[in-house]
Design a protein around this motif. Structure first.
Motif, short mmCIF file in Angstrom:
data_model
loop_
_atom_site.label_atom_id
_atom_site.label_comp_id
_atom_site.label_asym_id
_atom_site.label_seq_id
_atom_site.Cartn_x
_atom_site.Cartn_y
_atom_site.Cartn_z
N GLU A 280 -16.23 2.27 6.40
CA GLU A 280 -17.14 2.76 7.44
C GLU A 280 -17.09 1.86 8.67
N TRP A 281 -17.17 0.55 8.44
CA TRP A 281 -17.10 -0.41 9.54
C TRP A 281 -15.76 -0.28 10.27
N PHE A 282 -14.68 -0.21 9.51
CA PHE A 282 -13.34 -0.13 10.10
C PHE A 282 -13.21 1.14 10.93
N ALA A 283 -13.59 2.28 10.36
CA ALA A 283 -13.47 3.54 11.09
C ALA A 283 -14.33 3.53 12.35
N ASP A 284 -15.50 2.95 12.28
CA ASP A 284 -16.37 2.88 13.46
C ASP A 284 -15.72 2.10 14.59
N ARG A 285 -15.06 0.97 14.25
CA ARG A 285 -14.40 0.18 15.29
C ARG A 285 -13.27 0.99 15.95
N VAL A 286 -12.51 1.69 15.12
CA VAL A 286 -11.40 2.50 15.63
C VAL A 286 -11.93 3.61 16.54
N ILE A 287 -12.94 4.30 16.08
CA ILE A 287 -13.50 5.43 16.85
C ILE A 287 -14.08 4.94 18.18
N GLU A 288 -14.81 3.84 18.15
CA GLU A 288 -15.39 3.29 19.38
C GLU A 288 -14.30 2.95 20.39
N PHE A 289 -13.22 2.35 19.91
CA PHE A 289 -12.13 1.97 20.82
C PHE A 289 -11.43 3.19 21.37
N PHE B 191 -7.28 -6.40 3.37
CA PHE B 191 -7.40 -4.96 3.15
C PHE B 191 -8.77 -4.47 3.61
N MET B 192 -9.05 -4.69 4.85
CA MET B 192 -10.37 -4.42 5.42
C MET B 192 -10.74 -2.94 5.38
N GLN B 193 -9.74 -2.05 5.45
CA GLN B 193 -10.03 -0.63 5.44
C GLN B 193 -10.48 -0.15 4.07
N TYR B 194 -10.15 -0.90 3.03
CA TYR B 194 -10.69 -0.63 1.69
C TYR B 194 -12.07 -1.28 1.55
N GLU B 195 -12.18 -2.52 1.97
CA GLU B 195 -13.41 -3.29 1.76
C GLU B 195 -14.60 -2.67 2.46
N ASP C 203 0.80 -1.22 0.00
CA ASP C 203 0.00 0.00 0.00
C ASP C 203 0.83 1.28 0.00
N THR C 204 0.11 2.38 -0.04
CA THR C 204 0.65 3.69 0.29
C THR C 204 -0.31 4.31 1.29
N ALA C 205 -0.02 5.51 1.73
CA ALA C 205 -0.89 6.19 2.69
C ALA C 205 -2.29 6.44 2.12
N LEU C 206 -2.44 6.33 0.81
CA LEU C 206 -3.77 6.55 0.21
C LEU C 206 -4.75 5.45 0.58
N CYS C 207 -4.27 4.37 1.18
CA CYS C 207 -5.19 3.32 1.63
C CYS C 207 -6.15 3.83 2.70
N TRP C 208 -5.80 4.96 3.34
CA TRP C 208 -6.63 5.51 4.41
C TRP C 208 -7.58 6.60 3.93
N ARG C 209 -7.65 6.84 2.63
CA ARG C 209 -8.36 8.04 2.17
C ARG C 209 -9.85 8.01 2.48
N GLN C 210 -10.44 6.83 2.72
CA GLN C 210 -11.84 6.79 3.11
C GLN C 210 -12.02 6.68 4.62
N VAL C 211 -10.93 6.46 5.34
CA VAL C 211 -10.98 6.39 6.80
C VAL C 211 -10.69 7.74 7.43
N VAL C 212 -9.73 8.48 6.86
CA VAL C 212 -9.32 9.77 7.41
C VAL C 212 -10.50 10.72 7.60
N PRO C 213 -11.36 10.94 6.59
CA PRO C 213 -12.46 11.89 6.80
C PRO C 213 -13.45 11.43 7.87
N ARG C 214 -13.60 10.15 8.05
CA ARG C 214 -14.49 9.64 9.09
C ARG C 214 -13.93 9.91 10.49
N LEU C 215 -12.61 9.74 10.64
CA LEU C 215 -11.99 10.06 11.91
C LEU C 215 -12.07 11.56 12.18
N ALA C 216 -11.87 12.36 11.14
CA ALA C 216 -11.97 13.81 11.28
C ALA C 216 -13.38 14.22 11.72
#
Length: 292
Positions: A280-289, A273-277, A39-52
Motif C-alpha cells: 500500500e505504501w509503495f503503490a501510494d508513492r508511485v501513484i503520487e509521483f 523487497f519493499m513492494q511485498y513488505e 522474483d517473478t512478475a507475481l511480486c506486483w500482485r498487490q500493487v497492480v490492483p492499487r494502480l488500477a
C-alpha cells in the motif's frame, strides 16, 4: 496482515522476438512494472490492483527467461537486449504513446537503460532498490562490495547452478531473501513462485545470465555510454533503509546522474523487497509521483 489476491490471469504477447507472459488490471495510462531477481512478475500482485483503482492500466510482464515467458534462444540476457524488450513492450501496449514504468531490482537498470535509449517513449519512471548503474558499478562503497559478493559467485556455474537449488533453495531464501529484507514476514505463497521458476535448470541459468552479462557490458563502449548517461526522464528513486542487498549510502549523491526532475524517497524500516513488505505504501508513492 498480507492481503490475498486471486491468481492473476496470465496472457501472452509477442515482442522483440519472444513470447512474453504478463497480467494486467485497470484502464487508463499505461504503467509497466518490471520485476528483478529472484522474483517473478507475481511480486506486483498487490500493487497492480492499487494502480488500477487509481486509474491506470497496470501491466506486469515476466522478463525474458522467467517462466512462462520464453527463454532467449540465443542466450542473450544483456542489458541492451533487455532494454529493447521494454521498448517493444511499450510499443505493443501503447502504440506510440508514452508510458509510465516501475522497475525493481533488475527492473531498475533495464528501465533506466531504455529511458536513455528512447526518452521519448517514457512519461515518468520509478526505480526501486538499485541506484544509477554508473554509481553502482563505478563507485560502490566498501560495504557495498561486501554486500555484492553474490554477483561474483554467480559468475561461476560450478557454484551457482549447484548451490542455489540445494535443500529446496535454502541459500536463496536464507542468504538472499531473508538478508535482503530482514523485516519481511514472507509466506509460502510469496516464495513458492520463485522456487517453482528456478526448479527448471534452464530458468535458473537464464536468471543468472543477467549477472553474467555484466562483464560484457563493461567492454561494450556504445552500450556503456547509454547505461552510464544521465537520465533525462522524470525519475523517482525509492530505497529501503534496511536493504541488505544495496545499502542506503549507494543512493546518496547521485542527483547528478539525472538531468531531468529527480526525487529520492526513503522507505524507512523496509528492505529490498519493499513492494511485498508494504504494498500500500509503495503503490501510494508511485501513484503520487505519476499523478503530480
Amino acid at each position: 496482515m498480507t492481503e490475498v489476491f486471486d491468481a492473476p490471469q496470465i496472457q501472452t504477447i509477442r515482442a522483440n522476438g519472444l513470447e512474453f507472459a504478463y497480467y494486467e488490471a485497470g484502464q487508463g495510462p499505461l504503467v509497466l512494472l518490471l520485476h528483478g531477481f529472484p522474483d517473478t512478475a507475481l511480486c506486483w500482485r498487490q500493487v497492480v490492483p492499487r494502480l488500477a483503482a487509481a486509474g491506470f492500466r497496470a501491466v506486469a510482464p515476466f522478463l525474458r527467461g522467467y517462466a512462462p515467458t520464453d527463454l532467449a534462444p540465443d542466450g542473450d540476457y544483456s542489458l541492451p537486449t533487455l532494454g529493447l524488450d521494454l521498448l517493444a513492450l511499450i510499443e505493443h501496449f501503447n502504440k506510440g504513446e508514452k508510458a509510465y514504468v516501475v522497475g525493481h531490482d533488475w527492473g531498475a537498470p533495464i528501465t533506466q537503460y531504455a529511458a536513455n535509449l528512447r526518452p521519448d517513449r517514457f512519461e515518468k519512471i520509478v526505480v526501486a532498490a538499485v541506484p544509477h548503474l554508473r554509481r553502482f558499478l563505478l563507485s560502490p562503497s566498501g560495504a557495498q562490495l561486501k554486500r555484492s559478493h553474490y554477483i561474483f559467485k554467480f559468475q561461476s556455474p560450478f557454484w551457482a547452478e549447484s548451490r542455489l537449488p540445494a535443500n529446496d533453495f535454502e541459500w536463496v531464501v536464507e542468504n538472499l531473501i531473508r538478508r535482503w529484507s530482514p523485516g519481511w514476514n514472507f509466506s509460502l505463497g510469496d516464495i513458492e513462485p520463485i522456487k517453482a521458476n528456478f526448479r527448471e535448470p534452464a530458468r535458473l541459468k537464464a536468471a543468472l545470465s543477467y549477472y553474467r552479462s555484466l562483464p560484457g557490458l563493461l567492454v561494450n563502449p556504445s552500450a556503456l555510454k547509454v547505461a552510464f548517461s544521465a537520465v533525462s526522464v522524470p525519475t523517482l528513486a525509492i530505497y529501503g533503509t534496511e536493504d541488505g542487498a544495496i545499502g542506503p549510502e549507494m543512493f546518496q549523491k547521485q542527483q547528478k546522474r539525472y538531468r531531468g526532475p529527480f526525487e529520492l524517497c526513503e522507505a524507512t524500516g523496509r528492505g529490498h523487497f519493499m513492494q511485498y513488505e508494504d504494498p500500500e505504501w509503495f503503490a501510494d508513492r508511485v501513484i503520487e509521483f505519476f499523478k503530480a
